[in-house]
Design a protein around this motif. Structure first.
Motif, PDB file in Angstrom:
ATOM      1  N   LYS A   3       0.842  -1.185   0.000  1.00  0.00           N
ATOM      2  CA  LYS A   3       0.000   0.000   0.000  1.00  0.00           C
ATOM      3  C   LYS A   3       0.886   1.246   0.000  1.00  0.00           C
ATOM      4  CE  LYS A   3      -4.010  -1.922   0.176  1.00  0.00           C
ATOM      5  NZ  LYS A   3      -4.962  -1.783  -0.865  1.00  0.00           N
ATOM      6  N   LEU A   4       0.662   2.121  -0.937  1.00  0.00           N
ATOM      7  CA  LEU A   4       1.465   3.326  -1.071  1.00  0.00           C
ATOM      8  C   LEU A   4       0.573   4.524  -1.357  1.00  0.00           C
ATOM      9  CD1 LEU A   4       4.113   1.780  -3.439  1.00  0.00           C
ATOM     10  CD2 LEU A   4       4.475   2.292  -1.048  1.00  0.00           C
ATOM     11  N   THR A   5       1.038   5.692  -1.039  1.00  0.00           N
ATOM     12  CA  THR A   5       0.406   6.974  -1.353  1.00  0.00           C
ATOM     13  C   THR A   5      -1.098   6.987  -1.142  1.00  0.00           C
ATOM     14  OG1 THR A   5       0.144   6.517  -3.709  1.00  0.00           O
ATOM     15  CG2 THR A   5       2.180   7.559  -3.042  1.00  0.00           C
ATOM     16  N   ASN A   6      -1.492   7.480  -0.004  1.00  0.00           N
ATOM     17  CA  ASN A   6      -2.901   7.630   0.368  1.00  0.00           C
ATOM     18  C   ASN A   6      -3.664   6.310   0.357  1.00  0.00           C
ATOM     19  OD1 ASN A   6      -2.566  10.370   0.691  1.00  0.00           O
ATOM     20  ND2 ASN A   6      -3.194  10.824  -1.401  1.00  0.00           N
ATOM     21  N   GLY A   7      -2.988   5.227   0.668  1.00  0.00           N
ATOM     22  CA  GLY A   7      -3.651   3.944   0.743  1.00  0.00           C
ATOM     23  C   GLY A   7      -3.866   3.265  -0.596  1.00  0.00           C
ATOM     24  N   LEU A   8      -3.419   3.852  -1.681  1.00  0.00           N
ATOM     25  CA  LEU A   8      -3.568   3.234  -3.000  1.00  0.00           C
ATOM     26  C   LEU A   8      -2.384   2.318  -3.271  1.00  0.00           C
ATOM     27  CD1 LEU A   8      -4.726   6.235  -5.205  1.00  0.00           C
ATOM     28  CD2 LEU A   8      -6.125   4.391  -4.296  1.00  0.00           C
TER      29      LEU A   8
END
Length: 60
Positions: A3-8
């Motif tokens: 999971k990376l960048t704002n949960g995306l």
């Protein structure tokens, strides 16, 4: 999936941007830094040196 960048995840980012998953992963590994661009010096117009020619031709 990581999971990376704002949960995306990588797949979600790839779908939203239209980029390949490997491309998204490559840029995320490099870091999300905004590119810094300096200001450009104004360039001289190419017509400046020839500007008097049409005026000279029309006045004669």
């Amino acid at each position: 999936m990581v999971k990376l960048t704002n949960g995306l995840g990588v797949n979600a980012i790839a779908r939203q941007t239209g980029l390949a998953r490997k491309t998204v992963r490559k840029y995320l590994e490099r870091g999300l830094e905004v590119p810094v661009h300096g200001t450009r010096e104004p360039e001289e117009c190419l017509a400046t040196e020839h500007r008097t020619y049409p005026v000279d031709r029309l006045s004669s």
